[in-house]
Enzyme design. Structure first.
Site, PDB file in Angstrom:
ATOM      1  NE  ARG A   1      12.927 -15.634  -0.692  1.00 26.43           N
ATOM      2  CZ  ARG A   1      13.480 -16.809  -0.854  1.00 26.43           C
ATOM      3  NH1 ARG A   1      14.282 -17.021  -1.891  1.00 26.43           N
ATOM      4  NH2 ARG A   1      13.229 -17.803  -0.018  1.00 26.43           N
ATOM      5  N   GLY A   2       9.590 -12.119  -3.863  1.00 25.17           N
ATOM      6  CA  GLY A   2       9.589 -10.730  -4.286  1.00 25.17           C
ATOM      7  C   GLY A   2       9.829  -9.810  -3.119  1.00 25.17           C
ATOM      8  N   GLY A   3       9.576  -8.501  -3.368  1.00 21.18           N
ATOM      9  CA  GLY A   3       9.833  -7.504  -2.353  1.00 21.18           C
ATOM     10  C   GLY A   3       8.937  -7.634  -1.144  1.00 21.18           C
TER      11      GLY A   3
ATOM     12  CE  LYS B   1       2.644 -11.071  -2.906  1.00 26.36           C
ATOM     13  NZ  LYS B   1       2.286 -10.004  -3.862  1.00 26.36           N
TER      14      LYS B   1
ATOM     15  CG  ASP C   1       4.171  -1.530  -9.080  1.00 26.56           C
ATOM     16  OD1 ASP C   1       4.974  -0.898  -9.800  1.00 26.56           O
ATOM     17  OD2 ASP C   1       4.535  -2.426  -8.303  1.00 26.56           O
TER      18      ASP C   1
END
Length: 779
Positions: free
Chosen positions: A19-21, A40, A141
Site C-alpha cells: 500500500r502506498g501514497g 496496482k 522520483d
C-alpha cells in the site's frame, strides 16, 4: 477492496501485498493466461477529497500506465495491461519476487549493503536509466523504495507516476502542482527543488543519493526537517562517502560526488557516460589490486553490458573540494530561493538511516544546520532563520548614498517604461546589490529593487530566473511586511504570472486564488489590483482547460474595470480581449469575432492603429473569420495586417511572419493551393532564419507546405516534408507528445495515399501504442 474482486472480468485479486501514497498493490491471478501478476489499483478517494487533487492523482496514475507500458527493458518493471473498471483505475504488472532497496537496508539492520552489491546495483540501475532516457523519459522520483532487487539479483526500476515524457512541460506541470509532491526530499535534485529545467541528469543526481545511502547507511543530507534537507541539496557539498565508511573503494568518492554536483553540467553527461566511468574505475581498481590493510571487499567482475552504449573517451579525473569548503552558494541578494511550495513540505519517507543529528562541519563553522536553522537546543531547532545567510548591514548608511540609489532605481524604472528592459535589469541588479549591503537583504527598498529585477527578467523572456527572483522577494516581503501587505501580494501575483508562462498552470491557479482572496479582504473587490488579479485568474483558467469559468470570470472583470477605470482604458480593453478569447475556446466564433473587432477599434482610437495590441486584436479577428468559413474576408484582413505589421515592426518580425502564415492558411481555405504552398515556403524559410529550424512556429509552417502539396496531389513530394515534421517534433518534444503523434499520423496518411498501406498501418500502430490507444490489428 474485497479479496473476491474480479477486475475487468479477468484479474482475480488474491491478497494485498503493498500500500502506498497512490494506491494498493495486490497479488492476482490472470484467469485468461493462468499466471500470477501484480495489480496496482488507485485507492478510492472519498467524497470530501479535493477534486483538483483527485483529478491530478488519476492523471498521474494514467501517466504511469502509459509510460511504463512503452518501456521494454530487463531493468524496468513490465506492464501487461492498464484500464479502468467500475471507476477503479488499475495497472497489471509482472509479479516481482524480491525486496526494494529501502527494505533491504531495513533487513540489514540499518547498515549499508555489501560493496559488491552496491556496485552491481549501480551498474544495473545505470543501464536501465540509459534505456529510459533514450526513450525520452525522465523518472523524477528515483529513490530506494522505487528500486526492486529480485531474488535472482536483477534490479528493476518501478513507479513512473510522475515521470516526464520528453519536453511535455504543460502536461507534467499539471501533475506536480502545489500541494502534490514532486518527489521525495532526500533524493531531489537542486534543479527539481528550485523549479528549474529538469532533464535526465536530475535522475543521475537522485541515483547519486540512492547509491550514497546504500553505501553508507544514510542519505547525503540526513535531516528530519524538509526545509533543511532541501537547502542541503541546493547549497551544501555532501560529506564524501568514505568518511562514513572508510572501506569503500577509492573510486566511490569521485563517482558519487560527481553525481551529486549542484549543477547538471557538472554531472556525467548521461547514464552511458556514468556506466563508462564505473567500468573504468572497476578496471583501475582490478589493475591496482586491493591493499590487505584496507579491509575493502574485492569487487566482482563486471556484469553483462545490458544496454551499454558505444565507447567514448575515458572521462577526465574529477577533483573534489576540500572538506572545509563552504557551501556552494552565492549568498546575498543573488542567492536562489527555495520555491514557496517547500515551506509546508514534510521529509516524506527516506529509506533508513541512523538516528541522531547531522554532524557539525569539521572546522566548527556555520554548516548546514547552523546557517539555516536555530541552535540545536532551541525549541524550534528547524525553523528557518531569515538573515543567517547574509552579513549584518551597517547601522546608519549615508543619506547621500541612499539618495543616489533612489535616483538610480528611478532611472531603471524609466528605462523599463521605454521598453529597454535589458538596461533596466542591469541597473536594478546593481542597485539591489548595493541596497542589500547598505540596508540589509530584507529591507523593503532592497526587495523593491529585486522585484524590478524580476520584472525585467520576465520581460526579456528569462522566465525561470524571474520565478526564482519573485519567489525570494515574496518570501522576504512576507517576513518583513506581512502576508497581506500590497507589496507582498504584488510579488506573489507576479510569481503566479511567471508560473503560468512556464506552463505550471495549476500552481499559478492556486496562487491567484489565494492572492485574490487577500486582495478582496484588504482592498475590496473593485480595487484595480484586485481586478488585475482576477483578470490573471481568468486567463489561467483558460489555460487549465476550463473555458466556461474563464469566460464568466473575464466578463465579470471587464464589467468591473469599465466601471472603475472606464470603457476605453487599456486594462478594460485587455479583459474584453480575454472575453473574446474565451468565447473562441467555447466555439462561439461569431461572438468572439464581434468582441475582437470592438477591441481593435477601441485600441486604434486609444493606442493608435499600429500599436502591437491593436494589431493583435485584428489578428485574432482573422482567426475567427477563418473559423466561420469566411476565408475571403480573412484573406483581405491578413493582407492589410501583413503590411501594417511590416511597417510597424519589420518584415521579419515574428508577428509579421505569424500574419503571413494566417494569410497562407486562408489561401488554402480558398483552394488557392499553389499560392498557399509558395507563401508557406517563404514563411518557413524566414522563420527558420529568425527563430531557428526547431522552433514550433517553423515546424508549423513546414507542415503547411506538406498540407498544400497533398491538396495538389503531390503526395510523393509531401511525404518527406511530413516525415521531417514528425522527426523534428520527436526530437524536440519526445516520441509520445501529442503533436509528434499527429505528425506520425500525417505521415501515415500520406503513405496511404501513395498506396503504401502496409507501411501506413505499421506507423498507425506505433502511434497508437505510444498514445495509449488500443492498437489496431494488422491488416
Amino acid at each position: 477492496m474485497a479479496d473476491t474482486r474480479l477486475i475487468q472480468g479477468r484479474y482475480q485479486l488474491l491478497d494485498l501485498i503493498g500500500r502506498g501514497g497512490m494506491g494498493e498493490v495486490w497479488r492476482a491471478r490472470d484467469e485468461s493466461l493462468g499466471r500470477q501478476v501484480a495489480v496496482k489499483c488507485l485507492k478510492p478517494l472519498g467524497p470530501r477529497q479535493d477534486h483538483s487533487f483527485t483529478r491530478i492523482m488519476r492523471e498521474r496514475f494514467r501517466r504511469e500506465g502509459r509510460v511504463a507500458a512503452a518501456l521494454q527493458h530487463r531493468g524496468v518493471t513490465v506492464v501487461h495491461d492498464f484500464g479502468e473498471d467500475d471507476g477503479v483505475l488499475y495497472l497489471v504488472m509482472e509479479l516481482l519476487e524480491g525486496r526494494n532497496l529501502s527494505q533491504l537496508l531495513e533487513d540489514n539492520g540499518r547498515r549499508p549493503l555489501p560493496v559488491r552489491d552496491v556496485v552491481d546495483i549501480a551498474e544495473q540501475i545505470t543501464d536501465a536509466l540509459a534505456y529510459t532516457h533514450e526513450q525520452g523519459i525522465v523518472h523524477r522520483d528515483l529513490k530506494p523504495a522505487n528500486i526492486m532487487r529480485l531474488t535472482d539479483g536483477t534490479v528493476k526500476i518501478c513507479d513512473f507516476g510522475i515521470a516526464r515524457l520528453g519536453h511535455d512541460i504543460g502536461f507534467t506541470s499539471r501533475l506536480t502542482g502545489t500541494g502534490v509532491a514532486m518527489g521525495t526530499p532526500h533524493y531531489m535534485s537542486p534543479e527539481q527543488i528550485g523549479g528549474g529545467q529538469v532533464d535526465h541528469r536530475s535522475d543521475l543526481y537522485s541515483l547519486g543519493c540512492v547509491l550514497y545511502e546504500i553505501a553508507t547507511g544514510a542519505p547525503p543530507f540526513d535531516l528530519e526537517d524538509a526545509w533543511s534537507v532541501l537547502v542541503g541539496h541546493r547549497d551544501t557539498i555532501p560529506e564524501p562517502p568514505s568518511r562514513r565508511r572508510p572501506e569503500l573503494p577509492g573510486f566511490f568518492d569521485p563517482l558519487i560526488l560527481g553525481l551529486l554536483a549542484k549543477t547538471p553540467d557538472e554531472r556525467p553527461a548521461d547514464a552511458g557516460d556514468l556506466r563508462r566511468r564505473i567500468d573504468a574505475a572497476r578496471a583501475g581498481t582490478a589493475a591496482r589490486g586491493h591493499s590487505a590493510e584496507s579491509g575493502a571487499e574485492p569487487l566482482p567482475p563486471p556484469g553483462p553490458p545490458h544496454a551499454r552504449p558505444a565507447a567514448f573517451p575515458p572521462p577526465a579525473s574529477s577533483s573534489l573540494p576540500p572538506p572545509s569548503s563552504p557551501p556552494a552558494s552565492s549568498g546575498g541578494a543573488a542567492e536562489a530561493p527555495l520555491p514557496a511550495w517547500t515551506r509546508g513540505m514534510t521529509t516524506g519517507h527516506k529509506a533508513v538511516g541512523p538516528p541522531g543529528p547531522w554532524p557539525a562541519p569539521p572546522d566548527g563553522g556555520a554548516g548546514l544546520t547552523r546557517a539555516w536553522t536555530r541552535p540545536s537546543g532551541s525549541a524550534a531547532s528547524h525553523a528557518p532563520v531569515s538573515t543567517a545567510a547574509f552579513p549584518p548591514a551597517p547601522a546608519a548608511p549615508s543619506p547621500d548614498l541612499l539618495a543616489v540609489l533612489a535616483g538610480r532605481h528611478n532611472a531603471g524604472l524609466s528605462l523599463g517604461r521605454l521598453g529597454r528592459w535589458e538596461e533596466a535589469g542591469e541597473v536594478h541588479r546593481a542597485v539591489a546589490a548595493e541596497r542589500a549591503h547598505a540596508l540589509g537583504p530584507d529591507h523593503p527598498d532592497t526587495l523593491g529593487s529585486r522585484y524590478e529585477v524580476g520584472i525585467s527578467l520576465a520581460r526579456t523572456g528569462r522566465t525561470a530566473r524571474a520565478l526564482r527572483e519573485f519567489t525570494q522577494v515574496a518570501q522576504g516581503r512576507e517576513r518583513v511586511l506581512g502576508p497581506d501587505h500590497p507589496d507582498t501580494l504584488a510579488a506573489r501575483q507576479e510569481l503566479g504570472y511567471v508560473l503560468g508562462e512556464l506552463g505550471r498552470h495549476f500552481e499559478a491557479h492556486q496562487i491567484f486564488v489565494a492572492v485574490l482572496a487577500a486582495r478582496e479582504r484588504t482592498t475590496g473587490p473593485d480595487h484595480p489590483d484586485t481586478l488585475r488579479c482576477r483578470h490573471n485568474l481568468a486567463y489561467n483558467l483558460g489555460l487549465l482547460g476550463r473555458p466556461e469559468e474563464a469566460y464568466a470570470t473575464a466578463r465579470q472583470v471587464a464589467e468591473g474595470r469599465a466601471r472603475v477605470l472606464g470603457e476605453a482604458h487599456p486594462d478594460t480593453l485587455a479583459t474584453r480581449y480575454e472575453v473574446a478569447h474565451a468565447l473562441g475556446r467555447l466555439g462561439r466564433w461569431a461572438e468572439a469575432l464581434g468582441g475582437y473587432r470592438d477591441v481593435a477599434e477601441a485600441r486604434a482610437r486609444v493606442l493608435g492603429p499600429h500599436h502591437p495590441d491593436t494589431l493583435a486584436a485584428r489578428y485574432e479577428a482573422g482567426i475567427c473569420l477563418g473559423r466561420l468559413g469566411r476565408g475571403a474576408e480573412a484573406l483581405e484582413l491578413y493582407r492589410a495586417l501583413v503590411d501594417d505589421r511590416a511597417r510597424a515592426q519589420g518584415a521579419l518580425h515574428p508577428e509579421t511572419l505569424r500574419a503571413r502564415h494566417g494569410l497562407g492558411v486562408n489561401l488554402g481555405r480558398l483552394m488557392r493551393w499553389e499560392e498557399a504552398v509558395a507563401e508557406a515556403r517563404e514563411v518557413c524559410a524566414a522563420r527558420e532564419g529568425v527563430l531557428g529550424p526547431d522552433h514550433p512556429d517553423t515546424i508549423v509552417s513546414r507542415r503547411e507546405i506538406a498540407v498544400g502539396l497533398g491538396w495538389l496531389g503531390r503526395w510523393s513530394d509531401a511525404l518527406p516534408v511530413y516525415r521531417r515534421v514528425a522527426e523534428d517534433r520527436e526530437r524536440v518534444l519526445g516520441p509520445a507528445h501529442p503533436e509528434t503523434l499527429a505528425g506520425r499520423n500525417d505521415e501515415a496518411h500520406c503513405l496511404e495515399r501513395l498506396g503504401r498501406r502496409a507501411e501506413a498501418a505499421e506507423l498507425y500502430r506505433r502511434a497508437a501504442a505510444l498514445s495509449g490507444r488500443p492498437v489496431p490489428p494488422p491488416d
